[in-house]
Write a protein that holds these residues in place. Structure first.
Motif, PDB file in Angstrom:
ATOM      1  N   LYS A 108       1.200   5.391   0.924  1.00 30.23           N
ATOM      2  CA  LYS A 108       0.705   6.363   1.886  1.00 30.23           C
ATOM      3  C   LYS A 108       1.249   7.734   1.573  1.00 30.23           C
ATOM      4  CE  LYS A 108       2.524   7.293   5.913  1.00 30.23           C
ATOM      5  NZ  LYS A 108       3.036   7.199   7.299  1.00 30.23           N
ATOM      6  N   TRP A 162      -4.191   6.853   2.628  1.00 30.28           N
ATOM      7  CA  TRP A 162      -3.793   5.493   2.262  1.00 30.28           C
ATOM      8  C   TRP A 162      -4.533   4.986   1.037  1.00 30.28           C
ATOM      9  CZ3 TRP A 162      -0.061   2.564   4.587  1.00 30.28           C
ATOM     10  CH2 TRP A 162       0.417   2.996   5.827  1.00 30.28           C
ATOM     11  N   SER A 180       0.837  -1.197   0.000  1.00 30.99           N
ATOM     12  CA  SER A 180       0.000   0.000   0.000  1.00 30.99           C
ATOM     13  C   SER A 180       0.872   1.247   0.000  1.00 30.99           C
ATOM     14  CB  SER A 180      -0.890   0.033   1.238  1.00 30.99           C
ATOM     15  OG  SER A 180      -1.718  -1.105   1.310  1.00 30.99           O
TER      16      SER A 180
END
Length: 127
Positions: free
Chosen positions: A96, A117, A94
């Protein structure tokens, strides 16, 4: 709020490479820095790498010799080039964005951080 969308995950053999992308709906210079994190099945979220607006990158020790983070301000993208992948690199990756905001003076004028996010992209390293 910024929308971050990751792409580029998939299935790869050990020793292979993948390049992940993260597109921001906002200008990435709005963020103090941006980074990649990963979470393996059954595991905790782990920091991978961060890049700031000056292009300075930092990496987790276990990945710094194999992964490269980069940014493209013109297209509001960051990338994660992953080489010599290992079985243990299997995870949801992921991105951010870390934004620093300031309260109004009437509220005290303090600085505070906001994290944005993406939902992540799955990387599976398997024979």
């Amino acid at each position: 709020q910024a929308q971050l969308v990751e792409s580029g995950g998939g299935l790869v053999q050990p020793g292979g490479s993948l390049k992940l992308s993260c597109r921001s709906s906002r200008d990435i210079t709005d963020f103090d820095d941006m980074g990649w994190y990963r979470q393996a099945p059954g595991g905790q979220r782990e920091w991978v790498a961060t890049i700031n607006n000056y292009g300075h990158a930092t990496y987790a020790d276990s990945m710094k010799d194999r992964f490269t983070i980069s940014r493209d301000g013109a297209n509001n993208m960051i990338y994660l080039q992953m080489d010599r992948l290992k079985l243990e690199d299997t995870a949801v990756y992921s991105c951010k964005g870390h934004e620093i905001r300031r309260q109004s003076l009437s509220e005290g004028g303090s600085f505070y951080g906001v994290e944005h996010w993406g939902k992540g992209t799955l990387v599976t390293v398997s024979e």
